[in-house]
Write a protein that holds these residues in place. Structure first.
Motif, PDB file in Angstrom:
ATOM      1  N   SER A  12      85.984  -6.516  -8.130  1.00  0.00           N
ATOM      2  CA  SER A  12      85.162  -6.586  -9.339  1.00  0.00           C
ATOM      3  C   SER A  12      85.983  -6.576 -10.626  1.00  0.00           C
ATOM      4  O   SER A  12      85.458  -6.853 -11.701  1.00  0.00           O
ATOM      5  N   MET A  13      87.266  -6.196 -10.541  1.00  0.00           N
ATOM      6  CA  MET A  13      88.072  -6.205 -11.771  1.00  0.00           C
ATOM      7  C   MET A  13      89.441  -6.844 -11.518  1.00  0.00           C
ATOM      8  O   MET A  13      90.407  -6.557 -12.209  1.00  0.00           O
ATOM      9  N   SER A 100      85.020 -11.077 -23.040  1.00  0.00           N
ATOM     10  CA  SER A 100      84.243 -10.605 -21.901  1.00  0.00           C
ATOM     11  C   SER A 100      85.019  -9.469 -21.251  1.00  0.00           C
ATOM     12  O   SER A 100      86.249  -9.440 -21.320  1.00  0.00           O
ATOM     13  N   ARG A 101      84.288  -8.546 -20.669  1.00  0.00           N
ATOM     14  CA  ARG A 101      84.944  -7.391 -20.056  1.00  0.00           C
ATOM     15  C   ARG A 101      84.338  -7.081 -18.697  1.00  0.00           C
ATOM     16  O   ARG A 101      83.113  -7.154 -18.544  1.00  0.00           O
ATOM     17  N   ASN A 102      85.201  -6.766 -17.755  1.00  0.00           N
ATOM     18  CA  ASN A 102      84.761  -6.169 -16.500  1.00  0.00           C
ATOM     19  C   ASN A 102      85.171  -4.711 -16.577  1.00  0.00           C
ATOM     20  O   ASN A 102      86.361  -4.391 -16.559  1.00  0.00           O
ATOM     21  N   ILE A 110      80.200  -0.868 -11.889  1.00  0.00           N
ATOM     22  CA  ILE A 110      80.875  -1.995 -12.537  1.00  0.00           C
ATOM     23  C   ILE A 110      79.913  -2.634 -13.527  1.00  0.00           C
ATOM     24  O   ILE A 110      78.756  -2.909 -13.188  1.00  0.00           O
ATOM     25  N   ILE A 112      79.781  -6.074 -15.810  1.00  0.00           N
ATOM     26  CA  ILE A 112      80.462  -7.351 -16.055  1.00  0.00           C
ATOM     27  C   ILE A 112      79.731  -8.049 -17.191  1.00  0.00           C
ATOM     28  O   ILE A 112      78.603  -8.515 -17.030  1.00  0.00           O
TER      29      ILE A 112
END
Lengths: 237, 169
Positions: A12-13, A100-102, A110, A112
């Motif tokens: 996820s990251m 954008s950030r995870n 998480i 996203i």
């Protein structure tokens, strides 16, 4: 998903799996709907940063890139940006809309931002987890814009999106591979170690998670800083 | 009979021809003849899989699992055949049973049709079964029946342990 829950934390990251794992999304789907994919692939692709936030939390941040909705609802998104600049000023509006950030909240949450999705997961067995994910939406938008947001979300995410099934497949494949742990006992996540500012293509954010997890498993108080710099970790303990 | 008022290409539908069409369609999907399958869709066709907790929802105001228009569906087929859809390379083995075909309504050259389905998917020594009903809108095309809308409504409460829906249901 038939995989260990910690693999989904990594996935996820993890900034660098996107292009090979989701090749069909970037090189086929986005092209099929007439989008310019140069912000994702090729020599001009945008590099971001990875940060360890302490306590095992971590984030990767990238410049915002082309998604279906940036084509299908450009006008509406531009209007939202104008209102945001009025509300919070140009600098903060830039930070909100152009990146954008995870974001990973230790141990299993998480966020996203590019998909406006919230994801959490629970291990039921060492090789099986249950995953819940939500699509979040702004209040009070037009039905048309809302539909564009739905289309944007399911273009990639969900059990039948053009992205997620390949993640499921990759993680379940990794899980099968890890059955060989006696022969291959390490999973190397040293990428970008020692770099002053690791990029989103590096693995600092994964190390932050694993260091915190390892400390808890060993019943250690720390490290709470979780950075690559040992002196900072020791100071934080 | 309403045939007198209808255009020539809107001869009445029969359950027999609809059943034969759906069985042919199932064979195309099981045999991964996806381009031939895509040719069964009208230019304005939709392929819809509603969320498991809202089977009757409208894709315009609800988040669906799949809400393809013809262009997205063509891309889906192209991706599945490209070799870079890792989730389907090597592709799943599927076997579909299509039963309980009913013609629900017929008007203006369109047939609303339902049928039950069970699709077994085998991949990596796992067997998953997807059970539900179809709700289709069929029309007559130049060389046979075509889908105007193809809706697959799953009876499953969750997609666990299936995890993904990477083939065409």
């Amino acid at each position: 998903m038939k995989a260990n829950w910690k693999l989904l934390v990594e996935n996820s990251m993890d900034g660098y799996h996107a292009l090979p794992t989701h090749q069909r999304y970037f090189s086929q789907y986005l092209a099929d709907i007439g989008m310019d994919t140069s912000s994702w692939a090729g020599p001009n692709r945008i590099q971001g940063i990875g940060l360890a936030l302490g306590g095992g939390h971590a984030v990767i941040e990238n410049r915002a890139r082309a998604l279906p909705i940036t084509g299908t609802a450009k006008q509406e998104l531009d209007q939202i940006r104008v209102r945001l600049v009025e509300r919070v000023g140009p600098e903060r509006a830039h930070r909100v809309t152009d990146y954008s950030r995870n974001l990973f909240i230790f141990p299993n949450l998480i966020l996203i931002s590019s998909w406006h999705t919230i994801r959490t997961f629970y291990p039921l067995a060492p090789d099986y987890m249950e995953i819940d994910a939500w699509a979040s939406l702004p209040r009070g938008e037009s039905p048309e814009l809302r539909q564009r947001r739905f289309e944007n979300f399911i273009s990639f995410l969900g059990p039948a999106g053009f992205g997620t099934p390949d993640d499921v497949y990759a993680l379940e494949g990794c899980q099968r591979g890890f059955a060989a742990w006696r022969e291959v006992s390490w999973s190397d996540i040293s990428r970008g170690m020692g770099r002053e500012q690791p990029s989103s293509q590096d693995e600092l954010q994964m190390r932050a998670f694993w260091r915190r997890w390892h400390a808890l498993m060993q019943r250690l108080r720390g490290p709470t800083d979780c950075s690559d710099r040992a002196e900072q970790r020791e100071a934080a303990e | 009979m309403k045939t007198g008022a209808m255009a020539e290409d809107a001869a009445p539908f029969t359950v027999g021809e609809i059943e034969a069409f759906l069985i042919h369609e199932a064979a195309l999907l099981d045999e991964w003849r996806l381009e031939e399958w895509l040719a069964l869709m009208t230019p304005d066709a939709r392929y819809l899989v509603p969320p498991l907790d809202a089977p009757d929802a409208d894709h315009r105001d609800t988040l669906f699992l799949i809400a393809d228009d013809r262009r997205t569906l063509a891309s889906r087929v192209r991706q599945l055949l490209s070799g870079t859809t890792w989730a389907e390379n090597p592709r799943s083995r599927t076997r579909r049973l299509i039963t309980n075909v009913r013609l629900l309504a017929e008007q203006e050259g369109k047939a609303r049709v339902t049928a039950n389905f069970a699709v077994w998917r085998f991949q990596h020594e796992q067997a998953d079964v997807y059970v539900g009903r179809y709700l289709h809108v069929l029309v007559r095309g130049p060389s046979g029946l075509m889908f105007r809308e193809r809706r697959a409504v799953l009876d499953l409460e969750t997609l666990r342990p299936h995890g993904k829906l990477s083939f065409i249901l």
